[in-house]
Design a protein around this motif. Structure first.
Motif, PDB file in Angstrom:
ATOM      1  N   GLY A 117       0.807  -1.152  -0.084  1.00 41.98           N
ATOM      2  CA  GLY A 117       0.034   0.089  -0.030  1.00 41.98           C
ATOM      3  C   GLY A 117       0.704   1.260   0.070  1.00 41.98           C
ATOM      4  O   GLY A 117       1.938   1.280  -0.713  1.00 41.98           O
ATOM      5  N   ALA A 118       0.376   2.309   0.515  1.00 36.89           N
ATOM      6  CA  ALA A 118       0.814   3.647   0.518  1.00 36.89           C
ATOM      7  C   ALA A 118       2.004   3.914   1.565  1.00 36.89           C
ATOM      8  O   ALA A 118       2.629   4.967   1.784  1.00 36.89           O
ATOM      9  N   ILE A 119       2.471   2.660   2.469  1.00 36.34           N
ATOM     10  CA  ILE A 119       3.515   2.858   3.218  1.00 36.34           C
ATOM     11  C   ILE A 119       4.734   1.942   2.977  1.00 36.34           C
ATOM     12  O   ILE A 119       4.631   1.159   2.008  1.00 36.34           O
ATOM     13  N   ARG A 141      -1.059  11.733   8.034  1.00 36.35           N
ATOM     14  CA  ARG A 141      -1.312  13.286   7.685  1.00 36.35           C
ATOM     15  C   ARG A 141      -1.769  13.364   6.274  1.00 36.35           C
ATOM     16  O   ARG A 141      -1.034  12.957   5.163  1.00 36.35           O
ATOM     17  N   LYS A 142      -3.022  13.965   6.131  1.00 37.35           N
ATOM     18  CA  LYS A 142      -3.458  14.290   4.557  1.00 37.35           C
ATOM     19  C   LYS A 142      -3.783  15.691   4.660  1.00 37.35           C
ATOM     20  O   LYS A 142      -4.238  16.146   5.438  1.00 37.35           O
ATOM     21  N   PRO A 143      -3.686  16.330   3.375  1.00 38.28           N
ATOM     22  CA  PRO A 143      -4.372  17.427   3.007  1.00 38.28           C
ATOM     23  C   PRO A 143      -5.866  17.365   3.561  1.00 38.28           C
ATOM     24  O   PRO A 143      -6.651  16.343   3.341  1.00 38.28           O
ATOM     25  N   PRO A 181     -12.713   3.482   6.299  1.00 41.70           N
ATOM     26  CA  PRO A 181     -12.421   2.432   5.203  1.00 41.70           C
ATOM     27  C   PRO A 181     -11.590   2.731   4.100  1.00 41.70           C
ATOM     28  O   PRO A 181     -10.809   2.131   3.377  1.00 41.70           O
ATOM     29  N   LYS A 182     -11.666   4.193   3.889  1.00 37.57           N
ATOM     30  CA  LYS A 182     -11.008   4.594   2.677  1.00 37.57           C
ATOM     31  C   LYS A 182      -9.755   5.512   3.048  1.00 37.57           C
ATOM     32  O   LYS A 182      -8.999   5.897   1.932  1.00 37.57           O
ATOM     33  N   ASN A 183      -9.313   5.521   4.240  1.00 35.82           N
ATOM     34  CA  ASN A 183      -8.266   6.379   4.498  1.00 35.82           C
ATOM     35  C   ASN A 183      -7.269   5.763   5.688  1.00 35.82           C
ATOM     36  O   ASN A 183      -6.233   6.427   5.988  1.00 35.82           O
ATOM     37  N   ALA A 184      -7.622   4.530   6.254  1.00 40.61           N
ATOM     38  CA  ALA A 184      -6.871   4.188   7.361  1.00 40.61           C
ATOM     39  C   ALA A 184      -6.524   2.627   6.991  1.00 40.61           C
ATOM     40  O   ALA A 184      -6.086   1.887   8.107  1.00 40.61           O
ATOM     41  N   ASN A 185      -6.056   2.452   5.504  1.00 45.83           N
ATOM     42  CA  ASN A 185      -5.671   0.853   5.435  1.00 45.83           C
ATOM     43  C   ASN A 185      -4.099   0.945   5.867  1.00 45.83           C
ATOM     44  O   ASN A 185      -4.003  -0.219   6.256  1.00 45.83           O
ATOM     45  N   VAL A 186      -3.627   1.970   5.617  1.00 47.47           N
ATOM     46  CA  VAL A 186      -2.116   1.662   6.151  1.00 47.47           C
ATOM     47  C   VAL A 186      -2.047   1.528   7.628  1.00 47.47           C
ATOM     48  O   VAL A 186      -1.003   0.657   8.206  1.00 47.47           O
ATOM     49  N   ALA A 187      -3.036   2.261   8.499  1.00 48.88           N
ATOM     50  CA  ALA A 187      -2.995   1.785  10.092  1.00 48.88           C
ATOM     51  C   ALA A 187      -2.933   0.393  10.103  1.00 48.88           C
ATOM     52  O   ALA A 187      -2.464  -0.290  11.001  1.00 48.88           O
ATOM     53  N   THR A 212       0.860  16.604   0.319  1.00 48.73           N
ATOM     54  CA  THR A 212       0.914  15.201  -0.107  1.00 48.73           C
ATOM     55  C   THR A 212       0.243  14.253   1.294  1.00 48.73           C
ATOM     56  O   THR A 212       0.047  14.805   2.166  1.00 48.73           O
ATOM     57  N   ASN A 213       0.319  12.828   0.896  1.00 57.29           N
ATOM     58  CA  ASN A 213      -0.158  11.950   2.200  1.00 57.29           C
ATOM     59  C   ASN A 213       1.188  11.764   2.621  1.00 57.29           C
ATOM     60  O   ASN A 213       1.917  10.820   2.386  1.00 57.29           O
ATOM     61  N   VAL A 214       1.160  11.717   4.184  1.00 58.01           N
ATOM     62  CA  VAL A 214       2.522  11.812   4.770  1.00 58.01           C
ATOM     63  C   VAL A 214       2.007  10.577   5.885  1.00 58.01           C
ATOM     64  O   VAL A 214       1.252  10.823   6.621  1.00 58.01           O
ATOM     65  N   HIS A 215       2.826   9.596   5.871  1.00 58.07           N
ATOM     66  CA  HIS A 215       2.623   8.338   6.685  1.00 58.07           C
ATOM     67  C   HIS A 215       3.853   8.381   7.614  1.00 58.07           C
ATOM     68  O   HIS A 215       4.869   8.181   6.902  1.00 58.07           O
ATOM     69  N   GLU A 216       3.970   8.166   8.791  1.00 59.83           N
ATOM     70  CA  GLU A 216       4.962   7.882   9.758  1.00 59.83           C
ATOM     71  C   GLU A 216       4.645   6.704  10.527  1.00 59.83           C
ATOM     72  O   GLU A 216       3.622   6.546  11.084  1.00 59.83           O
ATOM     73  N   PRO A 239      -8.218  12.256  -4.591  1.00 57.23           N
ATOM     74  CA  PRO A 239      -7.224  12.824  -3.776  1.00 57.23           C
ATOM     75  C   PRO A 239      -6.737  12.087  -2.551  1.00 57.23           C
ATOM     76  O   PRO A 239      -5.995  12.465  -1.760  1.00 57.23           O
ATOM     77  N   ARG A 240      -7.557  11.013  -2.481  1.00 58.12           N
ATOM     78  CA  ARG A 240      -7.266  10.277  -0.829  1.00 58.12           C
ATOM     79  C   ARG A 240      -6.414   9.436  -0.964  1.00 58.12           C
ATOM     80  O   ARG A 240      -5.732   8.988  -0.097  1.00 58.12           O
ATOM     81  N   SER A 241      -6.228   8.844  -2.463  1.00 57.43           N
ATOM     82  CA  SER A 241      -5.176   7.674  -2.346  1.00 57.43           C
ATOM     83  C   SER A 241      -3.849   7.924  -2.987  1.00 57.43           C
ATOM     84  O   SER A 241      -3.827   8.488  -3.910  1.00 57.43           O
ATOM     85  N   SER A 242      -2.863   7.498  -2.308  1.00 55.98           N
ATOM     86  CA  SER A 242      -1.461   7.578  -2.681  1.00 55.98           C
ATOM     87  C   SER A 242      -1.195   6.955  -4.108  1.00 55.98           C
ATOM     88  O   SER A 242      -1.466   5.562  -4.261  1.00 55.98           O
ATOM     89  N   ALA A 243      -0.432   7.469  -4.898  1.00 50.69           N
ATOM     90  CA  ALA A 243       0.131   6.622  -6.135  1.00 50.69           C
ATOM     91  C   ALA A 243       0.918   5.372  -5.667  1.00 50.69           C
ATOM     92  O   ALA A 243       0.860   4.561  -6.378  1.00 50.69           O
TER      93      ALA A 243
HETATM   94  O1  LIG Z   1      -3.438   6.385   0.158  1.00 47.49           O
HETATM   95  C1  LIG Z   1      -2.952   6.649   1.237  1.00 47.49           C
HETATM   96  O2  LIG Z   1      -2.325   7.514   1.638  1.00 47.49           O
HETATM   97  C2  LIG Z   1      -3.474   6.149   2.592  1.00 47.49           C
HETATM   98  C3  LIG Z   1      -4.842   5.632   2.430  1.00 47.49           C
HETATM   99  O3  LIG Z   1      -5.729   6.010   1.934  1.00 47.49           O
HETATM  100  C4  LIG Z   1      -5.130   4.489   3.418  1.00 47.49           C
HETATM  101  O4  LIG Z   1      -4.418   4.098   4.332  1.00 47.49           O
HETATM  102  O5  LIG Z   1      -6.201   4.017   3.291  1.00 47.49           O
END
Ligand SMILES: O=C([O-])CC(=O)C(=O)O
Ligand SMILES: NC(=O)C1=CN([C@@H]2O[C@H](COP(=O)(O)OP(=O)(O)OC[C@H]3O[C@@H](n4cnc5c(N)ncnc54)[C@H](OP(=O)(O)O)[C@@H]3O)[C@@H](O)[C@H]2O)C=CC1
Length: 262
Positions: A117-119, A141-143, A181-187, A212-216, A239-243
């Protein structure tokens, strides 16, 4: 290798383009039944609404649709003997779905693979838990626009310009994954690689100062400590999903197509 993709949104379309020049053939798209007949696909790609409609030579099903897609089609795909690659990691915070998928994979002698995924940094967490992994904290962290349509809107007014970063969720990874469900799959990915859904601490932030979408990840344990940070560009179509999330699906598919895995 012949695959079927679940969903035809931003991640799926990135994957379709990336695979166009590869040895992996896209045999089918699985969409909601109400979309049948209105999806544009390349010649030779079948559009279906159920796993049972796939040709027998489709070996892998790739979920790019989100929690609903994995919930609807995951178990049927695994039970049919096909490996599944999913980006919807947060759906596994639902214990009922998790055990249904485990049972289906056992019955079908197949496997559910989790896209990174995005991490990044999940390999270090997985290794670190062989020792005592003390604490794992994840900050997403996202915009503000990246949180539109999510539970953040119950706490924040995202229609007005935020003047400073606002934490809209603090808690554990299970609650984060199920509520967003659309934003915390990385968690969820961090939780599954490390100390689990209950012990992974999560903070979600709407930050007007980031584009950008910043993940730590902050982890410490017997191994020492590490901090991993990624500043991910988002997909133009969502704009929710990281490339990188879409790229990790492509990487997972290409890896599965090779005789030697990386
Ligand atoms: O795409 C991302 O930056 C992360 C995201 O939406 C998710 O964790 O579901
Ligand atoms: N692991 C990670 O790091 C990340 C994971 N994700 C996950 O990936 C998901 C998809 O992201 P993205 O492509 O940007 O989202 P989009 O909203 O652009 O696309 C989602 C697509 O899935 C389809 N879909 C939804 N439910 C079903 C279903 N039951 N059966 C078939 N198709 C379905 C939608 O169709 P319709 O138009 O009919 O609703 C749409 O085509 C996110 O919702 C999120 O859960 C996203 C980013 C990072």
């Amino acid at each position: 290798m012949k695959i079927a993709l679940i969903g035809n949104g931003a991640i799926s379309q990135f994957v379709q383009k990336a695979l166009a020049d590869s040895d992996v053939a896209l045999a089918a798209l699985i969409v909601r039944s109400e979309r049948l007949g209105s999806v544009d696909v390349s010649e030779g790609v079948k559009v279906v609404a159920a796993i049972q409609e796939l040709a027998s030579d489709v070996t892998h099903v790739v979920d790019c649709a989100g929690h609903a897609g994995l919930r609807e089609h995951g178990a049927a795909a695994l039970a049919s003997g096909r490996d599944v690659i999913t980006v919807s990691i947060g759906a596994l915070a639902d214990d009922v779905l998790l055990s249904e998928l485990e049972g289906a994979a056992r019955a079908g002698n197949s496997r559910l693979h989790l896209a990174s995924g995005a991490i990044g940094g999940l390999d270090a967490l997985r290794a670190a838990r062989a020792g005592d992994l003390g604490t794992v904290r994840y900050v997403g962290r996202k915009p503000p626009a990246g949180w539109k349509g999510s539970r953040a809107e119950e706490v924040l007014d995202l229609s007005t310009q935020l003047t400073h970063p606002q934490i809209h969720f603090m808690g554990n990874a299970r609650d984060a994954a199920l509520a967003y469900p659309k934003n915390a799959n990385v968690a969820a990915a961090v939780a599954l690689a490390g100390v689990g859904f209950e012990r992974t601490e999560v903070e979600l932030v709407a930050d007007p100062g980031t584009e950008t979408n910043v993940h730590e990840i902050h982890a410490q344990g017997d191994f020492g400590s590490f901090t991993f940070t990624i500043s991910g560009k988002t997909l133009p179509d969502n704009p929710r999903s990281s490339a990188l999330a879409a790229m990790s699906v492509v990487a997972g598919i290409l890896d599965a197509s090779q005789p030697i895995g990386s």
